[in-house]
Design a protein around this motif. Sequence first.
Motif, PDB file in Angstrom:
ATOM      1  N   SER A  56       0.833  -1.211   0.000  1.00 26.13           N
ATOM      2  CA  SER A  56       0.000   0.000   0.000  1.00 26.13           C
ATOM      3  C   SER A  56       0.863   1.254   0.000  1.00 26.13           C
ATOM      4  CB  SER A  56      -0.922   0.003   1.227  1.00 26.13           C
ATOM      5  OG  SER A  56      -1.820  -1.077   1.189  1.00 26.13           O
ATOM      6  N   TYR A  57       1.902   1.262   0.833  1.00 27.23           N
ATOM      7  CA  TYR A  57       2.787   2.431   0.904  1.00 27.23           C
ATOM      8  C   TYR A  57       3.649   2.554  -0.350  1.00 27.23           C
ATOM      9  CZ  TYR A  57       1.713   4.039   5.611  1.00 27.23           C
ATOM     10  OH  TYR A  57       1.080   4.597   6.704  1.00 27.23           O
ATOM     11  N   LEU A  58       3.996   1.429  -0.960  1.00 26.82           N
ATOM     12  CA  LEU A  58       4.759   1.485  -2.214  1.00 26.82           C
ATOM     13  C   LEU A  58       3.926   2.152  -3.304  1.00 26.82           C
ATOM     14  CD1 LEU A  58       7.210   0.709  -3.978  1.00 26.82           C
ATOM     15  CD2 LEU A  58       6.092  -1.496  -4.381  1.00 26.82           C
ATOM     16  N   VAL A  59       2.663   1.773  -3.415  1.00 26.60           N
ATOM     17  CA  VAL A  59       1.763   2.372  -4.408  1.00 26.60           C
ATOM     18  C   VAL A  59       1.660   3.881  -4.173  1.00 26.60           C
ATOM     19  CG1 VAL A  59      -0.652   2.504  -5.164  1.00 26.60           C
ATOM     20  CG2 VAL A  59       0.444   0.273  -4.818  1.00 26.60           C
ATOM     21  N   ALA A  60       1.437   4.280  -2.925  1.00 22.96           N
ATOM     22  CA  ALA A  60       1.310   5.706  -2.610  1.00 22.96           C
ATOM     23  C   ALA A  60       2.610   6.451  -2.893  1.00 22.96           C
ATOM     24  CB  ALA A  60       0.908   5.880  -1.150  1.00 22.96           C
ATOM     25  N   THR A  61       3.745   5.832  -2.574  1.00 22.40           N
ATOM     26  CA  THR A  61       5.048   6.462  -2.828  1.00 22.40           C
ATOM     27  C   THR A  61       5.277   6.666  -4.321  1.00 22.40           C
ATOM     28  OG1 THR A  61       6.012   5.479  -0.843  1.00 22.40           O
ATOM     29  CG2 THR A  61       7.553   6.192  -2.546  1.00 22.40           C
ATOM     30  N   ILE A  82      -5.678  -0.693  -3.884  1.00 16.00           N
ATOM     31  CA  ILE A  82      -6.789   0.240  -3.655  1.00 16.00           C
ATOM     32  C   ILE A  82      -6.547   1.054  -2.384  1.00 16.00           C
ATOM     33  CG2 ILE A  82      -9.239   0.357  -3.047  1.00 16.00           C
ATOM     34  CD1 ILE A  82      -9.705  -2.029  -4.901  1.00 16.00           C
ATOM     35  N   THR A  83      -6.047   0.398  -1.342  1.00 20.12           N
ATOM     36  CA  THR A  83      -5.760   1.095  -0.080  1.00 20.12           C
ATOM     37  C   THR A  83      -4.719   2.179  -0.286  1.00 20.12           C
ATOM     38  OG1 THR A  83      -6.284  -0.899   1.206  1.00 20.12           O
ATOM     39  CG2 THR A  83      -4.956   0.795   2.303  1.00 20.12           C
ATOM     40  N   GLY A  84      -3.655   1.865  -1.039  1.00 23.44           N
ATOM     41  CA  GLY A  84      -2.611   2.853  -1.313  1.00 23.44           C
ATOM     42  C   GLY A  84      -3.128   4.045  -2.087  1.00 23.44           C
ATOM     43  N   MET A  85      -4.008   3.782  -3.042  1.00 19.02           N
ATOM     44  CA  MET A  85      -4.539   4.872  -3.871  1.00 19.02           C
ATOM     45  C   MET A  85      -5.571   5.710  -3.133  1.00 19.02           C
ATOM     46  SD  MET A  85      -4.738   2.769  -7.465  1.00 19.02           S
ATOM     47  CE  MET A  85      -5.027   4.141  -8.549  1.00 19.02           C
ATOM     48  N   ASN A  86      -6.121   5.165  -2.050  1.00 15.20           N
ATOM     49  CA  ASN A  86      -7.094   5.916  -1.257  1.00 15.20           C
ATOM     50  C   ASN A  86      -6.471   6.591  -0.038  1.00 15.20           C
ATOM     51  OD1 ASN A  86      -9.579   5.686  -2.626  1.00 15.20           O
ATOM     52  ND2 ASN A  86      -9.798   3.569  -1.974  1.00 15.20           N
ATOM     53  N   MET A  87      -5.155   6.430   0.161  1.00 20.48           N
ATOM     54  CA  MET A  87      -4.502   7.141   1.263  1.00 20.48           C
ATOM     55  C   MET A  87      -4.614   8.640   1.016  1.00 20.48           C
ATOM     56  SD  MET A  87      -1.171   4.672   1.862  1.00 20.48           S
ATOM     57  CE  MET A  87      -0.554   5.559   3.301  1.00 20.48           C
ATOM     58  N   SER A  88      -4.799   9.393   2.087  1.00 14.03           N
ATOM     59  CA  SER A  88      -5.100  10.832   1.933  1.00 14.03           C
ATOM     60  C   SER A  88      -4.053  11.601   1.125  1.00 14.03           C
ATOM     61  CB  SER A  88      -5.315  11.479   3.305  1.00 14.03           C
ATOM     62  OG  SER A  88      -4.188  11.305   4.130  1.00 14.03           O
TER      63      SER A  88
END
Length: 476
Positions: free
Chosen positions: A258-263, A301-307
């Motif tokens: 999740s954090y990799l996607v957001a990063t 999906i969780t990573g892309m929905n992080m604020s």
Amino acid sequence: RKKNIIIHSRNNPTTFMPWSYGEMCYHDNSLVSASLEALIQHLVPTVDYYPDRSYVFTFLLSSRLFLHPYELMTRVCHLCVEQQRSGDALLDKIRFREVAPKLVQLLTEWTETFPYDFRDERMMRCLKDMTHHVARGEEYSWRAMQQMTQRLIKRLSALGQYEEAVSALNAVAMERPASLKSKQASGQRSDVMSACDDPFVLAQQLTHIELDRLSFIGPEEFIQTFARKDPLENHKGFFRKRKTSNLEAYVNWFNRLSYLVATEICMPVKKKHRARIIEFFIDVAQECFNIGNFNSLMAIITGMNMSPVARLRKTWSKVNTDKFEILEHQMDPSSNFSNYRTALRGATQRSETAHSSQEKIVIPFFSLLIKDIYFLNEGCASSLTNGHINFEKLWELAKQVSEFLVWRQVICPFDRDRRILQYLVTTPVFSEDELHLASYESEGPENNMEKDSRRSLRWVNTRMCAHTEKKQQQEP
């Protein structure tokens, strides 16, 4: 209901068990409750009896709610030996020789299904003692014990190597290179699309990681997450420390993805690059859904929905979100994830009638599986008012864990790409604060609260960078 409940013994379904072993209560030919002593006795093989395999799995799985596996093994082995004693040494030897193959079968089921129980040195000592005992009676059973022990040692060795490898990979991923501390320096860092620009291939490699890590989770780890501490606290050995480590490592992998996607989304300086990364991950998520890899799908999906990602309005305006909205609908948490559960049932049915290895793949949304088992445990009493153990609850726990074991044993059919795998498990990712700061640098604050947040994060980041540089200068 009471009229349908009858009392069973092992050999006579209409009489009481001997009082010292307690009663066993059945309903519609299914065991519903019994005393702990009766359940232990029911596990012990005799010359003309061997417990049903479903009972063996269910009781070995959940007995740890009531006593330590070492205590159970000691008592089972003791009872198995003592029941053959008649006072005549020669007759005792003949009787034990007859029951030895069944004892070996029980221990084989235990070591193959719950091998991690034997990380406790007391379990291995007990196994060794039984090997010596069997060796005095019958050569075939002794050889079977030897082979069983060798397979067990091999499995435990593989587990140790896996844990060391995961620890090493996590250490690499924790390194904080300069290119990660600043978006201006992001040109020094490759992004996910430079490692793999094909969504299907990336979904395949994610599936490799999922199945690899699933394969090392012991079924007992689900129960030990909420097993009472008292029986285990007495022995602070290797077993105690690592009783749920592989389950925890798998949950940590979900968080990392999740954090990799957001990063990856927050890192690029240019808006069009961020939009391209978002669209790429939407395609990867779609491929994960098609494969049956629901855990990676939910992590993306969780990573892309992080604020820090969700607030990038200008970036999202450049993205066609139709596919993403469909995927979000599939994993919608409303009605207890009813849409996901329907999709999971479909994937399970496909797996049961599969004509190819790929169709067998079912990787559940793991956190929800743990939650289901947790609430099943919390929602049902383990012990009844009469002191009996609620075996209906144990059947239900075993049913859920058994399904997981079927999913766990699937061999990933896709080719491995070591470069992509290495990227996915070792590339450093932003912390939550770093994600927020990178997000603000991508698209500036929209209100006073966000301005205050950015100011605070910049101050903290400056202090941390100064501390790191000072520490590096002090190192020889």
